[in-house]
Scaffold this motif. Structure first.
Motif, PDB file in Angstrom:
ATOM      1  N   ALA A   1       0.822  -1.212   0.000  1.00 27.58           N
ATOM      2  CA  ALA A   1       0.000   0.000   0.000  1.00 27.58           C
ATOM      3  C   ALA A   1       0.854   1.260   0.000  1.00 27.58           C
ATOM      4  O   ALA A   1       0.430   2.300  -0.484  1.00 27.58           O
ATOM      5  N   VAL A   2       2.079   1.185   0.517  1.00 21.83           N
ATOM      6  CA  VAL A   2       2.930   2.374   0.588  1.00 21.83           C
ATOM      7  C   VAL A   2       4.069   2.347  -0.426  1.00 21.83           C
ATOM      8  O   VAL A   2       4.761   3.324  -0.600  1.00 21.83           O
ATOM      9  N   VAL A   3       4.275   1.217  -1.097  1.00 21.03           N
ATOM     10  CA  VAL A   3       5.351   1.085  -2.074  1.00 21.03           C
ATOM     11  C   VAL A   3       4.835   1.498  -3.443  1.00 21.03           C
ATOM     12  O   VAL A   3       3.801   1.038  -3.890  1.00 21.03           O
ATOM     13  N   GLN A   4       5.550   2.398  -4.115  1.00 20.45           N
ATOM     14  CA  GLN A   4       5.197   2.765  -5.482  1.00 20.45           C
ATOM     15  C   GLN A   4       5.604   1.622  -6.404  1.00 20.45           C
ATOM     16  O   GLN A   4       6.764   1.247  -6.452  1.00 20.45           O
ATOM     17  N   LEU A   5       4.641   1.040  -7.108  1.00 17.47           N
ATOM     18  CA  LEU A   5       4.936  -0.047  -8.027  1.00 17.47           C
ATOM     19  C   LEU A   5       5.259   0.530  -9.393  1.00 17.47           C
ATOM     20  O   LEU A   5       4.530   1.367  -9.909  1.00 17.47           O
ATOM     21  N   GLN A   6       6.366   0.086  -9.965  1.00 17.79           N
ATOM     22  CA  GLN A   6       6.741   0.568 -11.293  1.00 17.79           C
ATOM     23  C   GLN A   6       7.609  -0.462 -11.986  1.00 17.79           C
ATOM     24  O   GLN A   6       8.268  -1.260 -11.340  1.00 17.79           O
ATOM     25  N   ARG A   7       7.603  -0.408 -13.292  1.00 18.82           N
ATOM     26  CA  ARG A   7       8.483  -1.275 -14.062  1.00 18.82           C
ATOM     27  C   ARG A   7       9.900  -0.762 -13.918  1.00 18.82           C
ATOM     28  O   ARG A   7      10.144   0.434 -13.908  1.00 18.82           O
ATOM     29  N   ALA A   8      10.825  -1.699 -13.831  1.00 24.57           N
ATOM     30  CA  ALA A   8      12.233  -1.344 -13.698  1.00 24.57           C
ATOM     31  C   ALA A   8      12.951  -1.660 -15.009  1.00 24.57           C
ATOM     32  O   ALA A   8      12.324  -1.856 -16.033  1.00 24.57           O
ATOM     33  N   SER A   9      14.272  -1.723 -14.968  1.00 27.65           N
ATOM     34  CA  SER A   9      15.057  -1.891 -16.184  1.00 27.65           C
ATOM     35  C   SER A   9      15.108  -3.350 -16.632  1.00 27.65           C
ATOM     36  O   SER A   9      16.148  -3.974 -16.612  1.00 27.65           O
ATOM     37  N   CYS A  10      13.981  -3.872 -17.036  1.00 27.46           N
ATOM     38  CA  CYS A  10      13.920  -5.260 -17.492  1.00 27.46           C
ATOM     39  C   CYS A  10      13.595  -5.312 -18.981  1.00 27.46           C
ATOM     40  O   CYS A  10      12.907  -4.459 -19.511  1.00 27.46           O
ATOM     41  N   VAL A  11      14.062  -6.340 -19.609  1.00 28.60           N
ATOM     42  CA  VAL A  11      13.820  -6.541 -21.033  1.00 28.60           C
ATOM     43  C   VAL A  11      12.540  -7.357 -21.204  1.00 28.60           C
ATOM     44  O   VAL A  11      12.299  -8.305 -20.473  1.00 28.60           O
ATOM     45  N   LEU A  12      11.715  -6.985 -22.159  1.00 29.01           N
ATOM     46  CA  LEU A  12      10.498  -7.727 -22.454  1.00 29.01           C
ATOM     47  C   LEU A  12      10.874  -9.132 -22.921  1.00 29.01           C
ATOM     48  O   LEU A  12      11.670  -9.291 -23.842  1.00 29.01           O
ATOM     49  N   PRO A  13      10.325 -10.178 -22.279  1.00 28.80           N
ATOM     50  CA  PRO A  13      10.668 -11.541 -22.704  1.00 28.80           C
ATOM     51  C   PRO A  13      10.047 -11.865 -24.060  1.00 28.80           C
ATOM     52  O   PRO A  13       8.844 -11.771 -24.230  1.00 28.80           O
ATOM     53  N   VAL A  14      10.885 -12.221 -25.020  1.00 37.43           N
ATOM     54  CA  VAL A  14      10.437 -12.505 -26.390  1.00 37.43           C
ATOM     55  C   VAL A  14      10.998 -13.858 -26.808  1.00 37.43           C
ATOM     56  O   VAL A  14      12.174 -14.138 -26.620  1.00 37.43           O
ATOM     57  N   LYS A  15      10.147 -14.695 -27.373  1.00 34.18           N
ATOM     58  CA  LYS A  15      10.571 -15.992 -27.903  1.00 34.18           C
ATOM     59  C   LYS A  15      10.319 -16.022 -29.406  1.00 34.18           C
ATOM     60  O   LYS A  15       9.312 -15.519 -29.889  1.00 34.18           O
ATOM     61  N   PRO A  16      11.251 -16.596 -30.172  1.00 31.61           N
ATOM     62  CA  PRO A  16      11.071 -16.670 -31.624  1.00 31.61           C
ATOM     63  C   PRO A  16      10.092 -17.751 -32.019  1.00 31.61           C
ATOM     64  O   PRO A  16       9.891 -18.735 -31.313  1.00 31.61           O
ATOM     65  N   LEU A  17       9.469 -17.555 -33.156  1.00 26.14           N
ATOM     66  CA  LEU A  17       8.505 -18.489 -33.718  1.00 26.14           C
ATOM     67  C   LEU A  17       8.622 -18.381 -35.235  1.00 26.14           C
ATOM     68  O   LEU A  17       8.719 -17.273 -35.775  1.00 26.14           O
ATOM     69  N   THR A  18       8.648 -19.508 -35.936  1.00 21.97           N
ATOM     70  CA  THR A  18       8.684 -19.494 -37.394  1.00 21.97           C
ATOM     71  C   THR A  18       7.343 -19.957 -37.925  1.00 21.97           C
ATOM     72  O   THR A  18       6.856 -21.038 -37.568  1.00 21.97           O
ATOM     73  N   ILE A  19       6.715 -19.124 -38.762  1.00 17.80           N
ATOM     74  CA  ILE A  19       5.423 -19.420 -39.372  1.00 17.80           C
ATOM     75  C   ILE A  19       5.658 -19.932 -40.770  1.00 17.80           C
ATOM     76  O   ILE A  19       6.314 -19.272 -41.582  1.00 17.80           O
ATOM     77  N   GLY A  20       5.158 -21.098 -41.095  1.00 19.01           N
ATOM     78  CA  GLY A  20       5.287 -21.671 -42.437  1.00 19.01           C
ATOM     79  C   GLY A  20       3.925 -21.852 -43.079  1.00 19.01           C
ATOM     80  O   GLY A  20       2.885 -21.697 -42.441  1.00 19.01           O
ATOM     81  N   ARG A  21       3.914 -22.175 -44.310  1.00 17.53           N
ATOM     82  CA  ARG A  21       2.661 -22.446 -45.038  1.00 17.53           C
ATOM     83  C   ARG A  21       2.675 -23.850 -45.548  1.00 17.53           C
ATOM     84  O   ARG A  21       3.582 -24.446 -45.880  1.00 17.53           O
TER      85      ARG A  21
END
Length: 105
Positions: free
Chosen positions: A85-105
């Motif tokens: 309740a008293v702590v300010q919540l904020q995003r810090a210096s973190c990298v967005l987690p991204v995973k690769p995906l290959t789309i085929g036809r």
């Protein structure tokens, strides 16, 4: 396709109604999936979907982050528990987690 993760080992306490934000961006940089799904208190989830027909083939990316919470905390403490309740919540210096995906036809 299924996007899934196991519970974390840091006891994040996301709560009974926690959600995960899942996005898939195709090779043309179009966001072809952008939704939320259920996530458990420990951060585990599993979401299955059909890749939309409009998805451009080639290299794509998948991201999944807790929805509507401070998903990144560089302090190493769970700031959603004691004193939140008293702590300010904020995003810090973190990298967005991204995973690769290959789309085929």
């Amino acid at each position: 396709m299924t996007v899934a993760a196991q519970d974390t080992d840091c006891n994040p306490r996301y709560g009974a109604n926690a959600r995960i934000q899942i996005s898939v961006t195709d090779s043309s940089e179009a966001k072809v999936v952008n939704t939320t799904s259920a996530m458990n208190d420990g951060g585990g989830f599993s979401y299955t979907f059909v890749v939309p027909a409009r998805t451009a083939p080639g290299k794509a990316t998948v991201t999944a982050v807790p929805y509507n919470v401070d998903w990144c905390d560089d302090t190493g403490r769970n700031n959603r528990v004691a004193g939140a309740a008293v702590v300010q919540l904020q995003r810090a210096s973190c990298v967005l987690p991204v995973k690769p995906l290959t789309i085929g036809r």
